[in-house]
Enzyme design. Structure first.
Site, PDB file in Angstrom:
ATOM      1  N   TYR A 205      -4.439   3.175  56.927  1.00 57.87           N
ATOM      2  CA  TYR A 205      -4.191   1.800  56.487  1.00 57.87           C
ATOM      3  C   TYR A 205      -5.597   0.905  56.775  1.00 57.87           C
ATOM      4  O   TYR A 205      -5.408  -0.269  56.874  1.00 57.87           O
ATOM      5  CB  TYR A 205      -2.953   1.055  56.959  1.00 57.87           C
TER       6      TYR A 205
ATOM      7  N   LYS B 131       8.265   6.390  53.519  1.00 59.28           N
ATOM      8  CA  LYS B 131       8.029   5.562  54.620  1.00 59.28           C
ATOM      9  C   LYS B 131       9.372   5.811  55.698  1.00 59.28           C
ATOM     10  O   LYS B 131      10.320   6.129  55.402  1.00 59.28           O
ATOM     11  CB  LYS B 131       7.699   4.188  54.369  1.00 59.28           C
TER      12      LYS B 131
ATOM     13  N   ASN C 218       9.141  -1.174  52.890  1.00 66.44           N
ATOM     14  CA  ASN C 218       9.316  -1.043  51.457  1.00 66.44           C
ATOM     15  C   ASN C 218       9.574   0.564  50.815  1.00 66.44           C
ATOM     16  O   ASN C 218       9.002   0.607  49.823  1.00 66.44           O
ATOM     17  CB  ASN C 218       8.199  -1.795  50.786  1.00 66.44           C
TER      18      ASN C 218
ATOM     19  N   GLU D 190      -6.611   9.889  50.038  1.00 68.05           N
ATOM     20  CA  GLU D 190      -5.367  10.147  50.607  1.00 68.05           C
ATOM     21  C   GLU D 190      -4.533  11.404  50.518  1.00 68.05           C
ATOM     22  O   GLU D 190      -4.056  11.686  51.474  1.00 68.05           O
ATOM     23  CB  GLU D 190      -4.245   9.105  50.118  1.00 68.05           C
TER      24      GLU D 190
ATOM     25  N   HIS E 240       5.082   4.681  49.838  1.00 64.66           N
ATOM     26  CA  HIS E 240       3.697   4.358  49.474  1.00 64.66           C
ATOM     27  C   HIS E 240       3.009   4.912  47.994  1.00 64.66           C
ATOM     28  O   HIS E 240       3.930   5.852  47.737  1.00 64.66           O
ATOM     29  CB  HIS E 240       2.527   4.710  50.586  1.00 64.66           C
TER      30      HIS E 240
HETATM   31  P1  ADP Z   1       1.362  -1.303  48.157  1.00 63.65           P
HETATM   32  O1  ADP Z   1       1.873  -0.493  49.125  1.00 63.65           O
HETATM   33  O2  ADP Z   1       2.179  -1.941  47.022  1.00 63.65           O
HETATM   34  O3  ADP Z   1      -0.119  -0.911  47.486  1.00 63.65           O
HETATM   35  P2  ADP Z   1      -0.461  -3.162  50.033  1.00 63.65           P
HETATM   36  O4  ADP Z   1      -1.536  -2.039  49.851  1.00 63.65           O
HETATM   37  O5  ADP Z   1      -0.867  -4.724  49.426  1.00 63.65           O
HETATM   38  O6  ADP Z   1       0.821  -2.859  48.890  1.00 63.65           O
HETATM   39  O7  ADP Z   1       0.011  -3.034  51.565  1.00 63.65           O
HETATM   40  C1  ADP Z   1       0.343  -2.006  52.026  1.00 63.65           C
HETATM   41  C2  ADP Z   1       1.696  -1.957  52.931  1.00 63.65           C
HETATM   42  O8  ADP Z   1       1.610  -3.181  53.696  1.00 63.65           O
HETATM   43  C3  ADP Z   1       2.836  -2.355  52.061  1.00 63.65           C
HETATM   44  O9  ADP Z   1       3.320  -1.334  51.257  1.00 63.65           O
HETATM   45  C4  ADP Z   1       3.874  -3.054  52.843  1.00 63.65           C
HETATM   46  O10 ADP Z   1       4.482  -1.970  53.810  1.00 63.65           O
HETATM   47  C5  ADP Z   1       2.850  -3.665  53.964  1.00 63.65           C
HETATM   48  N1  ADP Z   1       2.640  -5.189  53.714  1.00 63.65           N
HETATM   49  C6  ADP Z   1       1.926  -5.449  52.640  1.00 63.65           C
HETATM   50  N2  ADP Z   1       2.115  -6.892  52.568  1.00 63.65           N
HETATM   51  C7  ADP Z   1       2.781  -7.207  53.594  1.00 63.65           C
HETATM   52  C8  ADP Z   1       3.110  -8.420  54.216  1.00 63.65           C
HETATM   53  N3  ADP Z   1       2.847  -9.740  53.559  1.00 63.65           N
HETATM   54  N4  ADP Z   1       3.977  -8.486  55.418  1.00 63.65           N
HETATM   55  C9  ADP Z   1       4.049  -7.353  55.925  1.00 63.65           C
HETATM   56  N5  ADP Z   1       3.932  -6.310  55.420  1.00 63.65           N
HETATM   57  C10 ADP Z   1       3.116  -6.204  54.382  1.00 63.65           C
HETATM   58 MG    MG Z   2      -1.799  -0.422  48.684  1.00 62.38          MG
END
Ligand code: ADP
Ligand code: MG
Length: 139
Positions: free
Chosen positions: A51, A11, A114, A128, A117
């Site tokens: 997303y 990212k 974070n 994807e 992905h």
């Molecule tokens: P993952 O990437 O672990 O599969 P999710 O699919 O739930 O997590 O969320 C997609 C992305 O959205 C996350 O990787 C993160 O960048 C962002 N995200 C998720 N939850 C939050 C939150 N509570 N606040 C801000 N950004 C979030």
């Molecule tokens: Mg996810």
């Protein structure tokens, strides 16, 4: 039978922080083979589509803004049981909950920023993968 491919994106936060090389090293050290990789800058429309599943979540707009804030490095990775194995390697969405040794523990700076992905199912890994790479680019 579990699939053997997953899709990751390094990212914008991790690319910007100079962690692309370190993250690729961790991925290959964990036994993943890189099948396809590129350096790319997502448009708002592309990030919004990627997303779309989160479009009703309160963090959606911020997430799209973040994902378009700089270049990213999408990759298709191959390993046995790739989706689950890669989710284990990256750790929990929120780095505060990510296990020691995971990529997010090392490089994520917040639940949003974070670092990487990882696809959450074989079905989404395929969707994807085609989102970023045409069949001509894959092998
Ligand atoms: P993952 O990437 O672990 O599969 P999710 O699919 O739930 O997590 O969320 C997609 C992305 O959205 C996350 O990787 C993160 O960048 C962002 N995200 C998720 N939850 C939050 C939150 N509570 N606040 C801000 N950004 C979030
Ligand atoms: Mg996810």
């Amino acid at each position: 039978m579990k699939g053997n491919r997953t899709l990751t994106i390094i990212k914008p936060d991790a690319v910007q922080n100079g962690n692309t090389g370190n993250i690729i090293q961790k991925i290959t050290d964990a036994g993943f083979k890189i099948i396809a990789m590129k350096y790319s800058h997502l448009s708002t429309s592309q990030a919004g589509k990627f997303y779309a599943v989160h479009s009703e979540r309160p963090f959606y707009q911020e997430l799209v803004h973040f994902m378009t804030s700089g270049p990213v490095v999408p990759m298709i990775l191959e390993k046995e049981n790739a989706v689950e194995s890669f989710r284990n390697l990256i750790g929990a969405t929120n780095p505060a909950n990510a296990a020691e040794g995971t990529i997010r523990k090392a490089y994520a700076t917040s639940v949003e920023r974070n670092a990487v992905h990882g696809s959450d199912s074989d079905e989404n890994a395929a969707i994807e993968g085609s989102f970023f790479f045409s069949t001509l680019e894959q092998f």
